[in-house]
Every structure is written in C-alpha cells, then in structure tokens.
Design a protein around this motif. Structure first.
Motif, PDB file in Angstrom:
ATOM      1  N   ALA A 250       0.834  -1.200   0.000  1.00  0.00           N
ATOM      2  CA  ALA A 250       0.000   0.000   0.000  1.00  0.00           C
ATOM      3  C   ALA A 250       0.866   1.247   0.000  1.00  0.00           C
ATOM      4  N   THR A 251       0.331   2.315  -0.613  1.00  0.00           N
ATOM      5  CA  THR A 251       0.978   3.619  -0.520  1.00  0.00           C
ATOM      6  C   THR A 251      -0.102   4.629  -0.175  1.00  0.00           C
ATOM      7  N   ALA A 252       0.278   5.698   0.480  1.00  0.00           N
ATOM      8  CA  ALA A 252      -0.711   6.689   0.882  1.00  0.00           C
ATOM      9  C   ALA A 252      -0.020   7.984   1.244  1.00  0.00           C
ATOM     10  N   ARG A 253      -0.837   9.034   1.350  1.00  0.00           N
ATOM     11  CA  ARG A 253      -0.322  10.272   1.929  1.00  0.00           C
ATOM     12  C   ARG A 253      -0.496  10.172   3.427  1.00  0.00           C
ATOM     13  N   ALA A 254       0.451  10.706   4.149  1.00  0.00           N
ATOM     14  CA  ALA A 254       0.453  10.534   5.600  1.00  0.00           C
ATOM     15  C   ALA A 254      -0.823  11.072   6.238  1.00  0.00           C
ATOM     16  N   GLU A 255      -1.353  12.189   5.693  1.00  0.00           N
ATOM     17  CA  GLU A 255      -2.518  12.785   6.348  1.00  0.00           C
ATOM     18  C   GLU A 255      -3.778  11.942   6.151  1.00  0.00           C
ATOM     19  N   ASP A 256      -3.730  10.968   5.223  1.00  0.00           N
ATOM     20  CA  ASP A 256      -4.917  10.151   4.971  1.00  0.00           C
ATOM     21  C   ASP A 256      -4.957   8.883   5.817  1.00  0.00           C
ATOM     22  N   VAL A 257      -3.912   8.609   6.548  1.00  0.00           N
ATOM     23  CA  VAL A 257      -3.870   7.338   7.275  1.00  0.00           C
ATOM     24  C   VAL A 257      -3.556   7.582   8.746  1.00  0.00           C
ATOM     25  N   ASP A 258      -3.780   6.555   9.558  1.00  0.00           N
ATOM     26  CA  ASP A 258      -3.417   6.656  10.967  1.00  0.00           C
ATOM     27  C   ASP A 258      -2.635   5.416  11.393  1.00  0.00           C
ATOM     28  N   LEU A 259      -2.227   5.413  12.638  1.00  0.00           N
ATOM     29  CA  LEU A 259      -1.367   4.350  13.143  1.00  0.00           C
ATOM     30  C   LEU A 259      -2.031   2.981  12.981  1.00  0.00           C
ATOM     31  N   ALA A 260      -3.326   2.915  13.288  1.00  0.00           N
ATOM     32  CA  ALA A 260      -4.028   1.618  13.206  1.00  0.00           C
ATOM     33  C   ALA A 260      -3.962   1.083  11.780  1.00  0.00           C
TER      34      ALA A 260
END
Lengths: 519, 377
Positions: A231-241
């Motif tokens: 998976a790839t994502a922008r940091a602001e779109d994801v959380d630790l969980a």
C-alpha cells in the motif's frame, strides 16, 4: 503536514524503483517492488522485520544491485557501480550501523575518501575545516569539527553522517532506523534537521520501527509486506491503526496464541544475580535480579537495548560469568559450561542468529542436529539414520520451510533460520528454554509460528523465558511479564494486568525502581 | 502507483530470461571447478608422461607416492587445524625434533649408570608423544592465552627447531639402525619395508587418511570441528566443547608431524635437526589446493590428498624432465596462487548460481496491485 492536498503528487519523482526484485541465496527479499520518491518530501517505509525495507533502501542507494528491475533517477534509468557512484549522483544512505571511524575527527570523517587536497597530494586541512564548520553550523551549531567522533554521543554522530551526505550535495537522503538509539531530545533535533532539508528540496526516505514517531515525520507512506509493496498513501490520509493493519496483513490478535496457564514447580530461579558488562567490566549489566520461572509458564522480559536482557540470558546459559548471586535449576545450583547446562536441560536461543545461532558453512540438517549430536552416537560414529529421522521430524515440528535437510542454511529466510535455531535447541530435550528476542528479523507469518511454538513448549511443561523489546509482544504473549531497566527489575506483572502506556513509562524508568521490592 | 511502461516490462522479462541461462551456465562451471584438483593432477600426469618415458612407470609412481606420503601425513593434521580456522607453522620443526628424539632414544637413554634401549615401537610412541606435546603447547597458547594461531605456532616453530638443535648439538645422528644386542633394531623398516608391495609410508598415509575421513564425516568430533571453524560463537552456544576441539586439533597435527619425522628419519636411517624445514608450507599448500578455506569450516580429506599429490608429482615430475630447481620453486608458487584463485571463482559461481536460479523464477507478490489510499481532501 504538507500544504499539498489531494490528487497525485504535484511534482515529478526524483527517484523511482520499478519492479525491483532482489534475491539472496534462494530467498526473494523483494518481489517486484515499485516506489516513487518525491523531492522535498519525507517518504516513510513501513514494514515488519524481514519485509524488505532495508533491502529496498540498499538498492535505491546502490549498496546492492537489484537482481531484476530498474532504478530511475530524474526519469533516466541509472545503473550505479557502487554506493559511491550513487552518492556522487546525489543519493546518500545513512545506515543503521554508522560508518564513521571513531579514531578520526569529525572533519576527517566528513571528507574520508574525498579529501580536499592541494595539488592532489597534501590534504588541505584548512579548507576541510572551513567546509566542515559551515555544514555543522547548518545542522547543530554546538559541535566542534576537530572533535574525535569517538567522543560524540550517538545522536551527534548521526548528525555527522547527515553532514557528510550534505557535503556530497545529496538530493535524496535515505535513513535506515535513524532514531533507534537516540534520546527524545536528540530525535527532536533530527526531525528539525529533516524538516529543514525537505524545505530545501531534499527527498528523505525514512525507515523506523517506531511507528508513531515515523508517522509524525512522514509526508508519504509506503508499506512493504513479505517483499511486496502492499500500500501507498499520503500521511494525512492514514493513521497508526491503518499502518499496523497493513503491515501485519491481518488483525494483530491472530498473531498471539491464547492458552490456559498451568504452572508447575519452579524450574529456574535466580537470587540477587549480578552480571558484569562484558564490554565494560566496571559496570553491572545485570544488577541483583531475583526471578523465577515455573514449569509450563511463559515469562517475558521486556527491556530495551542496553537493559541487560541479553547479558542476563547469556549468563543463565553459561556464556558469561556470574558476578554475584546464585542461579538454581530445579532447586540445585547451576555452574559450569554452556555444554553442561544444555545437558542439565537449560538451552538458549540467542538474539543474533547469524553471529551466535547458525553455522553458515553447514546445511540445515547439520545445524539442527549440532547440539544433540552426542545422542546419535553408536559405536563411536554418528548413526546417520537416527540423525536423519530426528532432523526430519524436527523440521516438521518447528515448521521449517526448506527444500530439504541438505539445503544450505543461507538459502532459508530469516524466519525459517530462526526456527532452525529453536529446533536445534529443542533437540537437546531442554526443560528450560531461554529465547533472546525470538521475533527479531522474522517475517510476520514466521513470527506467529515462533510464538505458537513457544506456547506449545510451555504446554508440554517447559519453562519458557524470553526477552522482547516490542510492547505488543510483551503485552500479549507471556503469562507473566518482567520489566528490565538498566539492569534492574522494575516490575513483575501478571498477564492482562498492564496497559501499553504503563509499560512504556515503566521501561523509560519514569516509575520508581523500588517497585520490584514492593511486590 | 508507478506508471510502468511496456518498455520496462520487456526489459525486466529479458533480465529474467538472462538469469535462467546464467543459472544453468554457472551450475556447469561449478561442477567442473569442483573437480579442479583432480583435473590438475591428471594434466600433470599427462604432461610429464609425454615429456619423459620414465614418469609413468610403476616404480616411479610408487617412489613418488612415497614422497607424497610424507607431506600428506603432515597435510592431514594441518587440514584439521585449518578446518578449525587456525594454522600450524610448527609442524616442520616438529618433523626435525621427532627425528632427533628418535636418534637420541635409539642411541640409548642413560638413567644414572643404567642405559635403557627402548624398542622401536616405543620409540615411535615416544616421538609422537613429543609431537603431541608441541601441539599441546600450541593449543594452550591459542585457547588459554588467546595468542593468534599464526603467532603461537610461529613461536613454537622456533622453539621446537631450537630444541632439536640443542638435543643433537647441531649434528646429525648418522645411524638409526639400532643394535641386535640391545634388541632395538628395525627402525629402518618404516622407511624401506614394503608390505603387500607398497612402502610402509604409503600404508601409513592410506590408514591415516581413512581414519581422518571417518572422523570428519561420521563422528560428533568431526561435526564439532566443522562447526567451530564455521562459526565458533554459535558452536559454543550450541554446547560444542569448542576449547577441547581447538586444543586437540593442534595435538593431532603435532602427532602427525612427529610421524612424518619418523618416516623421514627411517628412510634416511639418519636424523638431522634441520630436517623438515619449510615442510609446514608444503602441507598448507596441499590443504589449500585441496579446496579448504583458511577461514575454517570448509575442506575435506579427499581434496587434501589430491593437493598433496599435485604438489609431490609436480616437484618430482619437474626433476624427472630436468627443469632447474629455481624454476621448480617458481612454478610451485604459481600453482598455489592459481589454485586459490580457482577456489574463489568456484565459491562465487556457487553463490551466483543459487541467486540466478531464484531470480529466473517469477514470484507472486503478497498482494495484488498496491492499494492506493484515496485522499480524503
């Protein structure tokens, strides 16, 4: 974290990996991984041990070359001959183990191999000093360039490595576990420096086991699992969980076996055991620890690097001597060599399996039977048939994935190598099993196998004592948890009696070290 | 996330095909290189046979094998030390010391006014005990005093040579035949006897090689030795008696050196304190040509024997075809270097072969395409 919001990355990637595969021995460390690295942003790679993060970093920085696949810099396919070529093109890597010469000064280290010279012969010390001062100023004004690197704290040494990369005009800076040995204020300094670098357009690639911390610095997130980019994502779109879920590939609960405890008599006991630090004999690595482990019980020791966990287990196994105190096995005092303790039923699975666990020149089968070899002797020689069948059944027991007992040990993945080390000690028929960081460098699937294996041994009546520096493991696996801080036991806790936050504050030494005596 | 072009795909597929071809080629090379010592020996025999009619005769073969045996006995002991990851430079001096002790014992040992004449079997045992003692000191220095094997055995090389010179006062024992009146004759049989048509030295080599081969292949001690040489720390933590293994290899090497010294003294029926000078280097060369790694953990009896034959046949063959001794020395050196280079290449082929065959296989990634988390913004 960044102003850019939504859509695709606004700028063209500076560095790309395209379908990179890397094979070590017979193991695929990377299986067709692609990754874009944007300038002026921090790309954090997440993944469990053995997921292939470090391998990908090494390939991006040309420390290793890909088995198949391509690396593109500024949209052109590049093929570097060495890490130095890559550094000359602006891609620098800072390894987990720093590559500085402790005996040389900061400025000498900064220019090592790229000395500024006068007419190509003499080192231009004045020019080097000036440049060194300038670059250190940019990072942390307080360090003197003439200081020998050996006198610096680890965080400062890290800054020297960064300074070296800056002197090489790094456009991509790759950092492998930069904070693993840093104190909290040092991490703050590092993060400030990273932010300044990205503001200047430098692309930073960052790996860390400290997920929260890494997520804090991240702009882009990429998750590797078992050698694949999942998976790839922008940091602001994801959380630790999300990060944890994606890394593990399933809910965390499945990782840890649940079972009923049925503890028997005390199998292993230490009374005020102290162990001197082998590297520094004046210091006590283990400071008067009293603990006991019962048959059928799994006891965890939670401790960070330098807490004395390795010294404690190595002393119990007989590798390093007792400084003071006593060790009892089934009520009788233990002394003597590693060999005699193994015979008495006390076996250690060491932390560093490459260095302490495996003989790389031998096959899977030979490694497995090494500890128990004396048991197969008939008329002076090893009974090959008996050895073969014992090895075969142990390969099944500990679920080693291998093409056969004759396969070279190096052809196995980290997790399977770990199972071989555990299997090797189980073949001696131990009654107390010590495991030092059994999940280190082990992929997720194998990790679950290893924990299940430990639980099974405990059910069979073995006393299992293991160390861990992963809070999740410490909270979920053992029946009882001991917390070790700087050589002292600060807590002895029942399973389920402790929260993650409490554990963290205990391990940081925030709570009173007198706790152990209150119990 | 990455826009992979068709060009990229084609390039990657081409890499994969190339890896498959390479894997096959490397495997063939590896198996050829595995036999390099045998091939070298065959080439030597063919070349010398073509150059001299007297090379490939039974008599000459037996004579040459007898010469080989002296080095082979040393080399078998050296193999054990090298498997451990050590080196034994003292064996040449132990050869000389052993001969001198044999001479001294056969001359008669004065105990007060009484003179004892030990019989030949006792002489052999006492000489080997002396060699074992030299090895014991080596082992003690290496295991207890933490002296590097190179330095410890270099020191003992001088000490043993000095002892041989002191005992003999620098002179050669001219006659080791013994005396029928003192019942200590027969020492010369070791060097000249030919039971079943083969010289005693050759029998000693055969028996010793067989014993060492069985020990290495089939006993715990052999496995412990390979493990200690492969990874000493891991071996120790596994419960291998590492110190005992290290100690004993030097003792065995010393005993082998003494045995070699007895064979030489018996062949010449005289014992010179200078005997065996630089023999340690021939023994190391045989082990190395036989494919053992000086870093320990890799090597076997078969390779070492072939290595000893290559060295011995090369030396004797060059003499037979009339090459000057200066060239002999030069050529021997070149052969050793080439042998080690070939060994390095083979190890490389092995590693690259495994990697290439794995690379040729297309693996399925853990997931499908990477998930792209949609932006909330």
């Amino acid at each position: 974290m960044t102003s850019a919001a939504g859509g695709e990355a606004p700028v063209a990637p500076v560095l790309r990996a395209v379908e990179v595969t890397k094979v070590y021995g017979g193991t695929h460390a990377l299986k067709g991984v692609s990754l874009d690295i944007a300038p002026g942003r921090v790309t954090v790679l997440f993944g469990e041990n053995g997921a292939g993060k470090s391998t990908l970093m090494k390939i991006l920085s040309a420390v290793e070359s890909p088995t198949t696949g391509l690396i593109e810099l500024d949209d052109r396919v590049v093929r570097f001959g060495s890490a130095r070529d890559a550094a000359d093109s602006g891609i620098s890597i800072i390894h987990q183990e720093l590559s500085l010469c402790a005996n040389l000064s900061i400025q000498d280290n900064l220019f090592l191999g790229r000395e500024r010279t006068r007419r190509g012969i003499l080192v231009d010390a004045a020019a080097q000093r000036d440049l060194a001062r300038k670059v250190l100023q940019r990072l942390d004004g307080t360090i003197d360039a003439a200081t020998p690197v050996g006198e610096l704290r680890l965080g400062q040494q890290q800054l020297v490595e960064i300074a070296r990369a800056l002197l090489q005009n790094a456009r991509v800076l790759i950092m492998d576990e930069p904070t693993s040995a840093l104190s909290a204020p040092e991490v703050d300094v590092l993060f400030k420096v990273i932010r300044e670098l990205t503001a200047q357009g430098v692309a930073v690639v960052y790996i860390s086991h400290h997920l929260e911390e890494a997520l804090e610095i991240a702009d882009d997130v990429a998750v590797l699992r078992d050698g694949s980019m999942v998976a790839t994502a922008r940091a602001e779109d994801v959380d630790l969980a999300w990060v944890v879920r994606t890394m593990v590939g399933r809910e965390q609960d499945g990782l840890f076996p649940s079972r009923e405890t049925d503890a028997g008599a005390v199998a292993l006991e230490t009374v005020e055991l102290s162990v001197a630090d082998p590297a520094n004999p004046d210091r006590l690595a283990v400071d008067s620890i009293s603990l006991s482990v019962r048959a059928g019980e799994t006891v965890g020791i939670y401790g960070l690097m330098g807490s004395g966990r390795t010294e404690l287990l190595e002393c119990l196994a007989g590798r390093i001597p007792v400084a003071a105190g006593k060790v009892y096995l089934h009520g009788s005092p233990v002394t003597g060599s590693v060999r005699s303790r193994i015979r008495a039923g006390l076996a250690l699975v060491p932390e560093d399996r490459q260095r302490d666990g495996l003989v790389q020149t031998m096959s899977v089968g030979q490694n497995l039977s090494l500890a128990a070899l004396s048991g197969f002797v008939r008329r002076l020689v090893v009974d090959r048939g008996a050895e073969r069948s014992a090895v075969a059944s142990m390969i099944g027991d500990v679920t080693v994935k291998t093409s056969g007992p004759e396969a070279p040990i190096g052809s196995l993945s980290g997790g399977n190598q770990q199972k071989v080390v555990i299997g090797k000690m189980l073949m001696t028929g131990p009654r107390v099993l010590l495991l030092d960081e059994p999940s280190r460098g082990v992929d997720v699937g194998a990790k679950a196998d290893v924990f299940a294996l430990m639980a099974r041994q405990a059910e069979r009546g073995l006393a299992v004592l293991f160390t861990t520096s992963e809070a999740e493991e410490a909270l979920h696996i053992p029946d009882r948890l001991l917390v070790l801080v700087r050589g002292r036991l600060v807590a002895d806790l029942r399973a389920g009696e402790v929260t993650r936050d409490r554990l963290m504050s205990l391990a940081d030494g925030a709570e009173s070290t007198e706790k152990a005596h209150d119990d | 996330m990455t826009d992979t072009t068709t060009d990229d795909h084609a390039a990657i597929e081409a890499q994969r095909r190339k890896a498959a071809v390479q894997a096959r080629r490397l495997k063939t090379l590896d198996s050829i290189f595995e036999l390099r010592a045998f091939i070298a020996l065959g080439v030597l025999i063919v070349i010398f046979s073509l150059m001299s009619g007297s090379f490939l005769t039974t008599d000459n073969m037996i004579t040459m094998t007898k010469h080989v045996a002296i080095n082979a006995v040393l080399a078998l002991g050296m193999l054990l030390v090298i498997l451990k990851g050590g080196i034994d430079l003292s064996v040449g001096s132990s050869v000389g010391l052993s001969g001198v002790i044999a001479g001294e014992l056969l001359k008669g040992v004065h105990i007060g006014s009484f003179v004892a004449y030990p019989q030949v079997w006792a002489v052999v045992i006492l000489c080997m005990a002396m060699g074992t003692l030299v090895g014991l000191v080596n082992g003690f220095l290496v295991t207890r005093m933490n002296v590097a094997p190179f330095i410890a055995t270099l020191g003992m090389m001088y000490v043993a040579r000095g002892a041989a010179l002191l005992i003999s006062d620098g002179t050669t024992f001219p006659n080791l035949a013994g005396d029928p009146r003192t019942h200590n004759t027969g020492f010369g049989w070791i060097g000249s006897g030919r039971p079943l048509g083969l010289p005693v030295a050759v029998w000693i080599m055969i028996v010793l090689a067989a014993v060492v081969a069985v020990v290495l292949r089939s006993t715990p001690y052999g496995r412990w030795l390979y493990a200690t040489g492969g990874n000493e720390r891991a071996a120790e933590l596994t419960g291998v008696p590492v110190q005992r293994v290290k100690m004993t290899v030097y003792m065995i090497s010393g005993a082998c050196a003494a045995l070699s010294g007895i064979i030489i003294a018996s062949e010449l029926t005289s014992a010179a304190p200078q005997a065996g000078e630089s023999f340690e280097l021939n023994a190391i060369a045989a082990v190395v040509i036989g494919g053992a790694a000086l870093t320990g953990g890799r090597g076997n009896v078969r390779g070492t024997l072939v290595g000893a034959f290559v060295i011995g046949f090369l030396a004797d063959g060059l003499v037979i075809v009339g090459v000057s001794t200066f060239w002999q020395t030069f050529i021997k050196g070149a052969v050793i270097i080439v042998a080690v280079i070939l060994d390095q290449s083979q190890q490389r082929f092995k590693k690259r072969g495994v990697a290439a065959s794995a690379a040729a296989v297309t693996v399925e990634p853990a997931g499908d395409e990477p998930v792209r988390v949609a932006s909330k913004a």
